[in-house]
Motif scaffolding. Structure first.
Motif, short mmCIF file in Angstrom:
data_model
loop_
_atom_site.label_atom_id
_atom_site.label_comp_id
_atom_site.label_asym_id
_atom_site.label_seq_id
_atom_site.Cartn_x
_atom_site.Cartn_y
_atom_site.Cartn_z
N ALA A 81 14.36 66.79 54.76
CA ALA A 81 13.03 66.84 54.83
C ALA A 81 12.48 65.91 53.63
O ALA A 81 11.45 65.16 53.90
N SER A 82 13.05 65.84 52.42
CA SER A 82 12.73 64.84 51.36
C SER A 82 12.64 63.47 51.88
O SER A 82 11.77 62.55 51.71
N GLY A 83 13.86 63.11 52.41
CA GLY A 83 14.20 61.95 52.89
C GLY A 83 13.17 61.37 54.34
O GLY A 83 12.68 60.33 54.27
N PHE A 84 13.17 62.42 54.93
CA PHE A 84 11.88 62.30 56.16
C PHE A 84 10.59 61.88 55.65
O PHE A 84 9.72 61.10 56.01
N ALA A 85 9.84 62.63 54.53
CA ALA A 85 8.65 62.33 54.02
C ALA A 85 8.70 60.87 53.17
O ALA A 85 7.74 60.29 53.42
N TYR A 86 9.93 60.43 52.82
CA TYR A 86 9.91 58.88 52.07
C TYR A 86 9.95 57.92 53.35
O TYR A 86 9.03 57.25 53.29
N GLN A 87 10.60 58.36 54.74
CA GLN A 87 10.43 57.46 55.84
C GLN A 87 9.00 57.54 56.48
O GLN A 87 8.50 56.47 56.69
N ILE A 88 8.41 58.64 56.34
CA ILE A 88 6.78 58.52 56.86
C ILE A 88 6.03 57.67 56.00
O ILE A 88 5.23 56.97 56.48
N ALA A 89 6.17 57.77 54.64
CA ALA A 89 5.45 56.96 53.66
C ALA A 89 5.90 55.48 54.06
O ALA A 89 5.00 54.59 53.98
N GLN A 90 7.09 55.21 54.14
CA GLN A 90 7.44 53.81 54.65
C GLN A 90 6.90 53.18 55.80
O GLN A 90 6.28 52.06 55.99
N LYS A 91 6.64 54.21 56.79
CA LYS A 91 6.15 53.78 58.10
C LYS A 91 4.62 53.55 58.09
O LYS A 91 4.18 52.72 58.49
N LEU A 92 3.83 54.49 57.29
CA LEU A 92 2.59 54.20 57.15
C LEU A 92 2.38 53.16 56.40
O LEU A 92 1.48 52.21 56.76
N ALA A 93 3.16 52.40 55.47
CA ALA A 93 2.95 51.50 54.41
C ALA A 93 2.99 50.45 55.50
O ALA A 93 2.49 49.09 55.08
N ALA A 94 4.23 50.12 56.42
CA ALA A 94 4.26 49.07 57.10
C ALA A 94 3.26 48.89 58.28
O ALA A 94 3.31 47.77 59.26
N LEU A 95 2.48 49.92 58.68
CA LEU A 95 1.31 49.77 59.68
C LEU A 95 0.45 48.82 59.63
O LEU A 95 -0.28 48.65 58.55
N PRO A 96 0.37 47.80 60.48
CA PRO A 96 -0.54 46.55 60.22
C PRO A 96 -1.99 47.30 60.17
O PRO A 96 -3.05 46.84 59.62
N SER A 97 -2.24 48.40 60.92
CA SER A 97 -3.76 49.08 61.13
C SER A 97 -3.20 50.31 61.88
O SER A 97 -2.37 50.54 62.68
N LEU A 98 -4.29 51.44 61.70
CA LEU A 98 -4.00 52.72 62.41
C LEU A 98 -4.29 52.35 63.77
O LEU A 98 -3.70 53.34 64.82
N GLU A 99 -5.09 51.38 64.26
CA GLU A 99 -5.02 50.94 65.76
C GLU A 99 -3.69 50.76 66.56
O GLU A 99 -3.58 51.00 67.65
N ALA A 100 -2.87 50.19 65.63
CA ALA A 100 -1.69 50.10 66.30
C ALA A 100 -0.44 51.21 66.40
O ALA A 100 0.47 51.28 66.65
#
Length: 206
Positions: A77-96
């Motif tokens: 679960a902790s690693g999952f939270a980190y992956q979520i943060a990484q995915k969010l940071a890499a998004l060019p925009s929320l529309e994507a």
């Protein structure tokens, strides 16, 4: 999803807010619950970024998936939270952002049906907890019932619907709450006998 909770989830208006649907289940199978939760959140205007399914102690049982989530689950679960943060940071925009892809049928399949010893479907929807004479009317069960179904003036009485979460049973300091419906008890024993093993590991979706 528990039918008594899905209406509440459907009432949430997200207005574009991000969401991470998570389901917990008692080591049998989460079936289409994660798909249903994701679809319901999306329909309410939330944007699903990631999702997960974790095996936890079954609400009906003291032994089914006892101790879950454990240290291994929480590490995942902790690693999952980190992956979520990484995915969010890499998004060019929320529309994507597209709805997260999860396991399950879409459209949804039928709900799991409990069965008796002869394989016939049984209905335990109306089963409610009973209260022994050990009850001191402390009111803790009424305070903690997630559906607010236990009468605060007389906690021996369950006025509203019950989803068999067993919170009142587990929290009662006198051990006064219990279920004795034979179909319910058989279903609990069936789950313990058939689905205790193998261990179901967490699944995450990004």
């Amino acid at each position: 999803m528990p039918n008594l909770l899905i209406k509440y989830v459907a009432s949430i208006q997200g207005q574009g807010a991000l969401a991470v649907p998570i389901v917990c289940y008692g080591n049998r199978n989460y079936d289409d619950a994660l798909m249903e939760l994701r679809n319901t959140l999306e329909a309410g205007g939330l944007r699903t970024l990631a999702a997960g399914a974790f095996s936890c102690q079954h609400a009906f049982s003291q032994t089914q998936a006892a101790g879950r989530p454990d240290a291994s689950d929480l590490t995942i679960a902790s690693g999952f939270a980190y992956q979520i943060a990484q995915k969010l940071a890499a998004l060019p925009s929320l529309e994507a952002l597209s709805p997260v892809s999860v396991s399950g049928n879409d459209p949804l399949g039928p709900y799991y049906t409990p069965r008796d010893r002869h394989g016939n479907p049984i209905n335990i929807l109306k089963v409610k907890p009973k209260t022994s004479q050990d009850c001191t009317e402390c009111g803790l069960c009424a305070e903690e019932c997630p559906l607010g179904s236990i009468d605060a003036q007389d906690p021996k009485v369950t006025l509203g619907p019950c989803m068999k979460c067993n919170r009142c049973v587990r929290l009662c300091p006198q051990g006064a709450k219990f279920f004795d419906d034979p179909n319910y008890l058989y279903h609990k024993e069936e789950l313990e006998a058939q689905f205790s093993f193998p261990r179901r590991e967490p699944e995450v979706f990004l």
